[in-house]
Design a protein around this motif. Structure first.
Motif, PDB file in Angstrom:
ATOM      1  N   PHE A   1       0.854  -1.170   0.000  1.00 11.15           N
ATOM      2  CA  PHE A   1       0.000   0.000   0.000  1.00 11.15           C
ATOM      3  C   PHE A   1       0.894   1.225   0.000  1.00 11.15           C
ATOM      4  CE2 PHE A   1      -3.451   2.572   0.630  1.00 11.15           C
ATOM      5  CZ  PHE A   1      -3.682   3.041   1.912  1.00 11.15           C
TER       6      PHE A   1
ATOM      7  N   THR B   1       0.951   5.148   0.266  1.00  8.09           N
ATOM      8  CA  THR B   1       0.122   6.302   0.615  1.00  8.09           C
ATOM      9  C   THR B   1       0.678   7.597   0.048  1.00  8.09           C
ATOM     10  OG1 THR B   1       1.331   6.696   2.665  1.00  8.09           O
ATOM     11  CG2 THR B   1      -0.561   5.207   2.781  1.00  8.09           C
TER      12      THR B   1
ATOM     13  N   THR C   1      -1.856   6.563  -4.052  1.00 13.54           N
ATOM     14  CA  THR C   1      -2.442   5.415  -3.371  1.00 13.54           C
ATOM     15  C   THR C   1      -2.585   4.141  -4.194  1.00 13.54           C
ATOM     16  OG1 THR C   1      -4.770   5.952  -3.790  1.00 13.54           O
ATOM     17  CG2 THR C   1      -3.721   6.979  -1.882  1.00 13.54           C
TER      18      THR C   1
ATOM     19  N   MET D   1      -4.113  -5.786  -2.312  1.00  7.62           N
ATOM     20  CA  MET D   1      -4.460  -6.455  -1.079  1.00  7.62           C
ATOM     21  C   MET D   1      -5.197  -7.731  -1.369  1.00  7.62           C
ATOM     22  SD  MET D   1      -5.853  -3.648   1.674  1.00  7.62           S
ATOM     23  CE  MET D   1      -6.608  -4.935   2.650  1.00  7.62           C
TER      24      MET D   1
ATOM     25  N   SER E   1     -12.441  -2.840   5.544  1.00  9.89           N
ATOM     26  CA  SER E   1     -11.849  -1.558   5.178  1.00  9.89           C
ATOM     27  C   SER E   1     -12.868  -0.558   4.667  1.00  9.89           C
ATOM     28  CB  SER E   1     -10.738  -1.762   4.148  1.00  9.89           C
ATOM     29  OG  SER E   1     -11.265  -2.348   2.987  1.00  9.89           O
ATOM     30  N   SER E   2     -14.045  -1.020   4.306  1.00  8.71           N
ATOM     31  CA  SER E   2     -15.071  -0.101   3.817  1.00  8.71           C
ATOM     32  C   SER E   2     -16.124   0.177   4.876  1.00  8.71           C
ATOM     33  CB  SER E   2     -15.759  -0.696   2.587  1.00  8.71           C
ATOM     34  OG  SER E   2     -16.508  -1.838   2.963  1.00  8.71           O
TER      35      SER E   2
ATOM     36  N   ARG F   1      -9.197  -4.916  -4.008  1.00 12.77           N
ATOM     37  CA  ARG F   1      -8.298  -3.818  -4.371  1.00 12.77           C
ATOM     38  C   ARG F   1      -6.996  -4.463  -4.843  1.00 12.77           C
ATOM     39  NH1 ARG F   1      -8.359   0.415   0.472  1.00 12.77           N
ATOM     40  NH2 ARG F   1      -8.600  -1.479   1.716  1.00 12.77           N
TER      41      ARG F   1
ATOM     42  N   ASN G   1      -6.762   3.172  -4.956  1.00 15.66           N
ATOM     43  CA  ASN G   1      -7.651   2.782  -3.868  1.00 15.66           C
ATOM     44  C   ASN G   1      -9.112   2.958  -4.225  1.00 15.66           C
ATOM     45  OD1 ASN G   1      -8.135   1.845  -1.326  1.00 15.66           O
ATOM     46  ND2 ASN G   1      -8.008   3.842  -0.343  1.00 15.66           N
TER      47      ASN G   1
END
Lengths: 75, 275
Positions: free
Chosen positions: B143, B145, B149, B153, B160-161, B169, B174
């Motif tokens: 990942f 950042t 992004t 995964m 995560s949502s 993902r 992202n």
């Protein structure tokens, strides 16, 4: 979960250090940014020939993990 | 004939696959061992992957055999992407490698932006032998950042949502995507993309979900047993890993044949999960 507590200096000294070609030391910070090392009796076998057996003599404390980045990841 | 004069009959000489032999020699050179059953299982896996045109698409294959860090670190496909494990927190057994879910992870040295040929053709897979109800873990991933992004995964059950889902993902920018996760998290997960933007997730040889994504390759190394978040491991998984792979994208047929080959491998080792 109990873990061994390190000072920042100790963590900086050991973090990422390889004790053999396929194994490296990893410490994690808890919710209060205190460094922890986790190892059990079986792990001592891996460390016995290294200079880092002292990790298993450190004081122990209760580890509270940082909150998961889920679900509010910003990235 | 020299061989005959030395008592060796041509029909008794078994051809050993050179790629498998190279893998076996890597295990031995690393100080690891494989039982006869593990040798036979990995030999057959190589044969099955080649017979189904799956060998070439694979870049990193971790069979997780040998019950040691040295053995499990070895990539079946090649000498590249040899893994390294955290020195504590892993339990190695004949059934696979189990992280503690708190601090243990494996480095693969596989960097998608360098080692994946195309952002629109890629796959990752993970064979889980642990049923886990908590949805805060990532079985493998990376990942970034810092640069728009890009993320990859594989999480059989993440939240995560804000709600539980099977993560899709997959080598993309992202986005909150993913279907309802399986009730039991034991099995073989394979996420694949063979054309731009179209991700498919296969769970135990069934299509669990698909999504449209924006292709992107992270420049962060993929970790197994957790996710690499800009160089720091987090979302540690406690799921026992009995196989993992990274490579080019797989068609639906290839994904199905891949499941069959991996399942046969697990069955030989008596550690298969029934679908």
């Amino acid at each position: 979960m109990l873990g061994y507590i390190l000072t920042n200096q100790q963590a900086n000294e050991v973090q990422g250090v390889f004790i053999n070609p396929y194994c490296f030391i990893n410490c994690v910070q808890d919710i209060n940014d205190v460094w922890f090392f986790f190892g059990n009796e079986q792990d001592k076998e891996t460390f016995k020939d290294s200079e880092y057996m002292w990790l298993f003599d450190l004081p122990q404390g209760e580890y509270i993990p940082k909150p998961s980045p889920f679900p509010y990841e910003t990235n | 004939m020299i061989l005959a004069s030395h008592g060796l009959i041509g029909s008794s000489i078994v051809q050993i696959d050179a790629d498998w032999l190279a893998y076996y020699n890597r295990v031995i050179a690393a100080g690891g061992t494989l039982t006869t059953t593990e040798q036979n299982a990995t030999k057959q896996l190589v044969a099955d992957l080649k017979a189904n045109s799956l060998w070439t698409p694979m870049k990193a294959i971790y069979p997780m055999v040998g019950a040691s860090a040295a053995a499990c670190a070895q990539n079946l496909k090649s000498s590249s992407f040899t893994g390294t494990f955290t020195a504590t927190g892993w339990t190695f057994a004949s059934t696979g490698a189990t992280p503690n879910g708190t601090s243990a992870y494996m480095q693969t040295n596989f960097i998608p932006s360098v080692d994946i040929a195309s952002a629109s053709s890629n796959h990752i897979s993970f064979y889980s032998r642990t049923n886990q109800s908590v949805a805060t873990n990532c079985e493998m991933g990376a990942f970034d950042t810092s640069t728009g992004t890009p993320i990859v995964m594989l999480a059989i059950k993440s939240n995560s949502s804000g709600s539980d889902r099977y993560e899709l993902r997959h080598f993309c920018l992202n986005g909150n995507i993913g279907p309802t996760p399986p009730l039991d998290t034991r099995g073989f997960a394979c996420n694949t993309k063979i054309s731009s933007g179209a991700v498919k997730g296969f769970w135990n040889n069934s299509l669990i979900g698909s999504a449209i994504v924006v292709d992107a390759l992270t420049n962060k190394e993929i970790y197994i047993g957790g996710r690499n978040s800009n160089g720091t491991a987090n979302t540690f998984s406690p799921k026992q890993c009995a196989f993992a792979s990274i490579g080019d994208g797989l068609t639906d047929t290839q994904a199905s044949n891949f499941y069959t080959a991996v399942q046969a491998f697990q069955t030989t080792l008596n550690r298969q999960i029934a679908p």
